[in-house]
Design an enzyme around this catalytic site. Structure first.
Site, PDB file in Angstrom:
ATOM      1  N   ARG A  79      41.790  28.468  27.524  1.00  0.00           N
ATOM      2  CA  ARG A  79      40.394  28.892  27.068  1.00  0.00           C
ATOM      3  C   ARG A  79      39.644  28.554  28.277  1.00  0.00           C
ATOM      4  NH1 ARG A  79      36.172  28.517  22.149  1.00  0.00           N
ATOM      5  NH2 ARG A  79      35.171  30.829  22.680  1.00  0.00           N
ATOM      6  N   LEU A  80      38.846  29.617  28.695  1.00  0.00           N
ATOM      7  CA  LEU A  80      37.590  29.772  29.265  1.00  0.00           C
ATOM      8  C   LEU A  80      36.478  30.214  28.261  1.00  0.00           C
ATOM      9  CD1 LEU A  80      35.893  28.763  31.957  1.00  0.00           C
ATOM     10  CD2 LEU A  80      36.203  31.230  32.564  1.00  0.00           C
ATOM     11  N   ALA A  81      35.723  29.187  27.740  1.00  0.00           N
ATOM     12  CA  ALA A  81      35.008  29.599  26.709  1.00  0.00           C
ATOM     13  C   ALA A  81      33.661  30.255  27.190  1.00  0.00           C
ATOM     14  CB  ALA A  81      34.421  28.454  25.854  1.00  0.00           C
ATOM     15  N   ASN A  95      43.427  37.311  26.680  1.00  0.00           N
ATOM     16  CA  ASN A  95      42.637  37.318  27.917  1.00  0.00           C
ATOM     17  C   ASN A  95      41.716  38.541  28.343  1.00  0.00           C
ATOM     18  OD1 ASN A  95      41.811  36.505  30.771  1.00  0.00           O
ATOM     19  ND2 ASN A  95      43.855  37.518  31.418  1.00  0.00           N
ATOM     20  N   GLY A  96      40.176  38.212  28.329  1.00  0.00           N
ATOM     21  CA  GLY A  96      39.370  39.255  28.606  1.00  0.00           C
ATOM     22  C   GLY A  96      38.284  39.165  28.095  1.00  0.00           C
ATOM     23  N   ASP A 135      34.991  38.194  20.054  1.00  0.00           N
ATOM     24  CA  ASP A 135      35.575  39.385  20.333  1.00  0.00           C
ATOM     25  C   ASP A 135      36.873  39.464  19.911  1.00  0.00           C
ATOM     26  OD1 ASP A 135      35.906  37.919  22.539  1.00  0.00           O
ATOM     27  OD2 ASP A 135      35.614  39.484  24.026  1.00  0.00           O
ATOM     28  N   ILE A 149      28.670  34.885  50.807  1.00  0.00           N
ATOM     29  CA  ILE A 149      29.672  34.170  51.996  1.00  0.00           C
ATOM     30  C   ILE A 149      29.508  34.837  53.292  1.00  0.00           C
ATOM     31  CG2 ILE A 149      31.799  33.628  52.965  1.00  0.00           C
ATOM     32  CD1 ILE A 149      30.711  31.793  50.639  1.00  0.00           C
ATOM     33  N   CYS A 187      40.683  33.805  30.374  1.00  0.00           N
ATOM     34  CA  CYS A 187      41.820  32.911  29.676  1.00  0.00           C
ATOM     35  C   CYS A 187      43.013  33.161  30.558  1.00  0.00           C
ATOM     36  CB  CYS A 187      41.798  32.842  28.082  1.00  0.00           C
ATOM     37  SG  CYS A 187      40.185  32.926  27.238  1.00  0.00           S
TER      38      CYS A 187
END
Length: 630
Positions: free
Chosen positions: A50-52, A75-76, A100, A291, A2
C-alpha cells in the site's frame, strides 16, 4: 497507489502458502511502501502493498466484508467513489471505512461486472467472491494501471501488478518469446497483447476476466471502448466552453487526496493547462517540478519557469545529462520488460524530484492521443489527402519509384528527408501509419536478425496489429483510425507504462486528468477539423486555453520530453554503443548479426546515419535479457 498480487486455483481449492503471496507482493514493495497485507482461504490468496493516499487509517488491504464472502486487492483510485458510495448506501449498503476500496466490495454485490461502468478512475483489482467461487480481474479504461497474469504448472492462475511479482513465484517458467522482441524493436515497447516471458499475459485496458472454479479460463471481456463515430454538434465557441469545463472537472476530481499533492510541469501545453486549472482551484501555491537537459535544443525549463511564474507555483527544476546514463539498470529493474522510450530517464528523475515534496502528482498525459497532438498525426492527415487524389496502383508505382531513388539523408535538414514520406505515400494509410509510430524499420530489423530469428518469426511483423486495429476501428475518418490505434496500443504500451513504472519506482502516485474518460469521449466526437487545423494539433484545446496561457506556450513547436540520446551516443557514450556488438546476451541469444550492430554504431558515431534510438533499444534489450533470463 499500490501493488497487488495473488493466486487462484480454478480446478480445485488447493491450500495457499501465504509466504508465496508475501514474496510476490514484496517484489513490488516500491509500489506500496506504507504497508502490506495478505488474505487467504482455500484456493485463493490475495496480497497487497500500500501507498496510502485516501483514508490513511481505514483503507488497509486486502479488504474483506465482515462475513468474508467478498475480498479485494486494489491498485488505483476511484475519483467518483463518494457518488458511487451514496448510490450504494441508498440501496442499503453499510460502509466501515472512508476508502474508495470498499466501494468495490459493495458495488460488486449490487451490480456485479456492471460496477465498472459506474467508476471514473484508474485501477486494476482482483475481487474474490466466495459465494460463486470466482475471481474477478479488471483493468481501467485506458490501462493506466497494469495487471499481469499467467497459469502455473500446478494449475494456479497467478496475477500481479508488475511482471516481477509473477517472477517471484518459483513455478513460473522463464523462457523468452522472440515475437515480443520483434514487437519491442518495431515499437520501442512490448505491447499489451504480448510479453517477453512466454506464457505471461497482460489484461488489456478496458477488459475484465472472470475466473470461476470448475470452469476453464475464458477470454477477457471488453467492457469499454472509445468511439470515434459520433460527431459533436454546436458552434466552436460552445465546444470550446464545454472542453474547458470537462477539463476543469477532470482536474478537480483528481485533486482529492489526504497527502501532499503537486504536478509535473514541462512547459508544454498539456501540463501547463493542468497546472493552470489546479491553480484556479487551489488556495495554496501548487507544487510543480520540471526536468531539463544539457542539450539546449531540447531543454524546456525556461518555458516551464514562465508558466510557474504566471500561476505563482512553488517550482523546482533539475537537469539531466549524459552522466544520468548510469540510471539504466534502475530503469531496467523498474520496467522488467525492455522499454526503449528514452524519455523514461527524465521521467524517472522528475518523479524523484516530485516525491521529495509530494505523494501525488498530476500529469498532462493523454491529450496528444485524444486530440491529435503528435506531429505524426499532422503528417498522416496531409498524406491521406494526397492518397485521396490518386488511385492506389498509381501511387504505389509513382511514389514507390521516387522513394526508392531518393537518398536516405538522415544527416540533412528535415525538409530534405523526403524518402520516408515518398515511401509512405506509396503504401496504404494503415500500413504507412504503422511504420510512422515505429522505431526500427522492418528493413533494418531484417538486417539485424539472424536466420534463426527470421525463422522463429515465420513472417510475423509487429506492425500488423496497428494495421488491423485501424481497419476495424469504430471511426469515420483516417485521423480517427490513427488516434484509435494509438489509444489502443501506444497509450497503454508506452506512455502509461512509462509513467506508472517510473512513478511507482519512487513511491509516487501519478494521476492523468486529461484521460478522464468523459473528457476523452467528448474529444473523440469533435470533427477532425477541430483537432487539426492550420498545421496545429490539439487546435480546439489551444484556442480554448488562450485566456489562460501565453501564445508562446500554446503555439510554439512541440518539443516533447525527448532525451538527447543520439547526441550522447555520438560523443560521451560512443564506446557504449560500439560495445553492443560484443554484448554477451545479444550474442548468446543467436537472434542478431554482430557485424550489423557494429556497423550501426560506427555509422551513427560518424554522423553518416541516425541510429540513436535503435542503439538505445539494443542497450535496453541486452540489460533486460540479463535481468530476466541471465
Amino acid at each position: 497507489m499500490c501493488g497487488i498480487a495473488g493466486l487462484f486455483y480454478p480446478c480445485l481449492p488447493k491450500p495457499i502458502d501465504p509466504a508465496r503471496i508475501v514474496a510476490m507482493s514484496d517484489a513490488q514493495a516500491h509500489r506500496g511502501p506504507d504497508g502490506s497485507g495478505v488474505w487467504c482461504v482455500a484456493g485463493v490468496g490475495l496480497g497487497h502493498r500500500r501507498l496510502a493516499v485516501i483514508d490513511l487509517e481505514g483503507g488497509v488491504q486486502p479488504m474483506a466484508l465482515p462475513d468474508q464472502s467478498l475480498a479485494v486487492t486494489f491498485n488505483g483510485e476511484i475519483y467518483n467513489f463518494r457518488e458511487v458510495r451514496a448510490e450504494l448506501e441508498a440501496l442499503g449498503a453499510r460502509f466501515a471505512t472512508d476508502s474508495d476500496t470498499e466501494v468495490l466490495l459493495h458495488g460488486w454485490r449490487a451490480w456485479g461486472p456492471d460496477l465498472l461502468a459506474r467508476m471514473n478512475g484508474m485501477f486494476a483489482f482482483a475481487l474474490y467472491d466466495a459465494t460463486s467461487q470466482s475471481l474477478f480481474l479488471a483493468r481501467d479504461r485506458f490501462g493506466v494501471k497494469p495487471l499481469h497474469y499467467a497459469e502455473l504448472a500446478d494449475g494456479a492462475i497467478a496475477f500481479a501488478s508488475e511482471l516481477k511479482g509473477l517472477l517471484a513465484h518459483p513455478l513460473l517458467r522463464r523462457a523468452a518469446d522472440f515475437r515480443a522482441v520483434e514487437d519491442y524493436l518495431a515499437l520501442g515497447y512490448v505491447p499489451d497483447d504480448a510479453c517477453i516471458v512466454a506464457g505471461v499475459q497482460k489484461l488489456p485496458a478496458g477488459h475484465f476476466l472472470l475466473l470461476q472454479r470448475g470452469r476453464s479460463a475464458p477470454q477477457p471481456v471488453r467492457w469499454w471502448d472509445i468511439d470515434f463515430t459520433r460527431r459533436a454538434a454546436g458552434r466552436t465557441r460552445e465546444l470550446k466552453a464545454e472542453l474547458i469545463e470537462r477539463m476543469r472537472t477532470a482536474v478537480r476530481s483528481r485533486m482529492i487526496a489526504d497527502v501532499p499533492l503537486g504536478a509535473f510541469l514541462s512547459g508544454g501545453v498539456d501540463s501547463s493547462a493542468v497546472v493552470a486549472l489546479m491553480a484556479e482551484r487551489s488556495k495554496a501555491a501548487v507544487k510543480t517540478c520540471t526536468i531539463g537537459f544539457d542539450e539546449a535544443g531540447l531543454d524546456e525549463t525556461a518555458h516551464a519557469a514562465k508558466v510557474a511564474q504566471r500561476f505563482a507555483t512553488s517550482h523546482r527544476a533539475r537537469t539531466v545529462g549524459h552522466e544520468d546514463y548510469g540510471l539504466i539498470d534502475t530503469l531496467v529493474a523498474a520496467f522488467d520488460e525492455p522499454f526503449a522510450d528514452a524519455s523514461a530517464l527524465p521521467t524517472y528523475r522528475v518523479c524523484q524530484l516530485a516525491r521529495e515534496s509530494v505523494t501525488v502528482a498530476l500529469s498532462g498525459d493523454g491529450a496528444d492521443e485524444a486530440l491529435a497532438g503528435y506531429r505524426r498525426h499532422r503528417f498522416f492527415a496531409a498524406e491521406e489527402r494526397v492518397r485521396g487524389l490518386l488511385p492506389s496502383d498509381v501511387r504505389a508505382r509513382v511514389f514507390g519509384q521516387l522513394g526508392a531513388l531518393y537518398p536516405k539523408a538522415d544527416w540533412a535538414p528535415r525538409p530534405f528527408r523526403a524518402k520516408t514520406t515518398l515511401l509512405a505515400l506509396a503504401e496504404g494509410g494503415a500500413e504507412a501509419y504503422a511504420r510512422a509510430v515505429g522505431v526500427t524499420t522492418p528493413a533494418l530489423r531484417d538486417q539485424l536478425y539472424s536466420d534463426t530469428a527470421r525463422a522463429a518469426l515465420d513472417g510475423y511483423r509487429a506492425e500488423a496489429r496497428y494495421v488491423e486495429t485501424m481497419r476495424q476501428a469504430p471511426a469515420r475518418d483516417a485521423i480517427d483510425r490513427a488516434q484509435y490505434a494509438d489509444i489502443r496500443h501506444w497509450l497503454p504500451g508506452d506512455i502509461l507504462t512509462k509513467v506508472d513504472r517510473t512513478s511507482m519506482a519512487v513511491g509516487l502516485e501519478a494521476r492523468e486528468p486529461l484521460l478522464d474518460h468523459r473528457l476523452v469521449e467528448f474529444e473523440a466526437s469533435l470533427p477532425p477539423s477541430l483537432r487539426i487545423r492550420g498545421g496545429q494539433g490539439k487546435w480546439l484545446m489551444k484556442k480554448a486555453l488562450e485566456p489562460w496561457l501565453p501564445r508562446e506556450i500554446l503555439y510554439r513547436p512541440k518539443m516533447g520530453f525527448v532525451t538527447p540520446i543520439s547526441a550522447w551516443f555520438r560523443h560521451a557514450l560512443a564506446d557504449e554503443a560500439a560495445a553492443l556488438a560484443r554484448a554477451p546476451l545479444l550474442l548468446q541469444s543467436g537472434w542478431f548479426e554482430p557485424r550489423t550492430i557494429a556497423r550501426l554504431a560506427e555509422d551513427h558515431r560518424a554522423g553518416r546515419a541516425e541510429h540513436g534510438r535503435t542503439l538505445w533499444q539494443l542497450v535496453m534489450l541486452e540489460r533486460s535479457l540479463a535481468r530476466l533470463f541471465g
